[in-house]
Design a protein around this motif. Structure first.
Motif, short mmCIF file in Angstrom:
data_model
loop_
_atom_site.label_atom_id
_atom_site.label_comp_id
_atom_site.label_asym_id
_atom_site.label_seq_id
_atom_site.Cartn_x
_atom_site.Cartn_y
_atom_site.Cartn_z
N PHE A 77 0.83 -1.20 0.00
CA PHE A 77 0.00 0.00 0.00
C PHE A 77 0.86 1.26 0.00
O PHE A 77 2.04 1.21 0.39
CB PHE A 77 -0.98 -0.01 1.18
N PRO A 79 2.09 5.09 1.30
CA PRO A 79 2.23 5.66 2.64
C PRO A 79 0.86 6.04 3.20
O PRO A 79 0.00 6.55 2.47
CB PRO A 79 3.11 6.88 2.42
N VAL A 80 0.67 5.80 4.50
CA VAL A 80 -0.66 5.95 5.10
C VAL A 80 -0.99 7.42 5.38
O VAL A 80 -0.09 8.25 5.57
CB VAL A 80 -0.75 5.11 6.39
N THR A 81 -2.28 7.73 5.40
CA THR A 81 -2.71 9.13 5.53
C THR A 81 -3.92 9.27 6.46
O THR A 81 -4.82 10.07 6.20
CB THR A 81 -3.07 9.71 4.15
#
Lengths: 83, 156
Positions: A77, A79-81
């Protein structure tokens, strides 16, 4: 078999959320990424070496060297946000 | 007591605070952080926000973060509730509540949890603007905020 999952932008751009792959010669996350990258098109672009790709193995954050074995669940996935 | 939850229903921050501090006379301080949906991002008006997560892993990641906070500071409990699905401007997206006997630990614990959540918990935002839908990019400043705690740990 290894279950490979894709989330968010990757899932949308690849048009795939999950697939089952033969473990075969795949011993670690890097091996799997190399295989996906070799598919060409969107795969090569999303998983190019200069792209930020996060990985998880069995729902724990992983890195390129994390080992893989038959029956593992792997996810890729962006980078998380959250938050 | 530690508690993490992911839900598509609207968040009620006051309820989360009340739940965490109920029946615990050891608590002398509660610090809460509420992340809200803004109607502007990157100079564009945003009408809707869609939050995606990784069911199973997200909960595990949140639990790991609150356990790490409890290991670093003397806390009386930590509660994280994050919303997923479709949201509108002014809606709460996340509530982090941290309780301790004294305020210092609660402030530090709360900041730590939200900084780690931003870079470690698998959530992804997609926003709807006048120009259409777009995935939100991760911010360098969030990485730096998390990095600060890593260096703090190595100084121990």
């Amino acid at each position: 078999m290894i279950e490979v999952r894709f989330f968010a932008r990757f899932r949308e751009e690849l048009g795939a959320d999950t697939e089952q792959l033969e473990a075969g010669h795949v011993n670690c996350v890097e091996d799997l990424l190399t295989d996906l990258r070799a598919r060409g098109g969107t795969w090569s672009r999303l998983f190019a070496e200069d792209q930020r790709v996060m990985a998880a193995v069995n729902q724990e954050v992983a890195d390129q060297s994390t080992p893989l074995k038959d029956g593992d669940e792997v996810a890729f996935f962006p980078p998380v946000t959250g938050g | 007591m530690n508690y993490v939850h992911v839900q598509s229903e609207p968040l009620d921050p006051h309820r989360e605070v009340d739940q965490l501090r109920a029946d615990n006379p050891m608590i002398g301080a509660v610090v809460s952080f509420i992340g809200l949906m803004r109607d502007m991002n990157e100079g564009d008006k945003v009408d809707r926000l869609f939050l995606e997560h990784y069911p199973g892993m997200t909960e595990k990641a949140l639990l790991k973060i609150v356990e790490e906070a409890s290991r670093r500071w003397d806390l009386q409990g930590c509660r994280v509730v994050h919303r997923v699905g479709e949201m509108r401007p002014t809606d709460p997206i996340v509530v982090v509540v941290v309780a301790s006997s004294h305020r210092k630990e609660a402030f530090l614990g709360c900041e730590f949890v939200i900084d780690y959540l931003k870079t470690q918990a698998p959530f992804w935002k997609k926003e709807l603007t006048e120009g259409g839908e777009r995935w939100v990019d991760a911010r360098i400043s969030d990485d730096e905020a998390e990095e600060k705690w890593r260096s703090a740990s190595s100084d121990d």
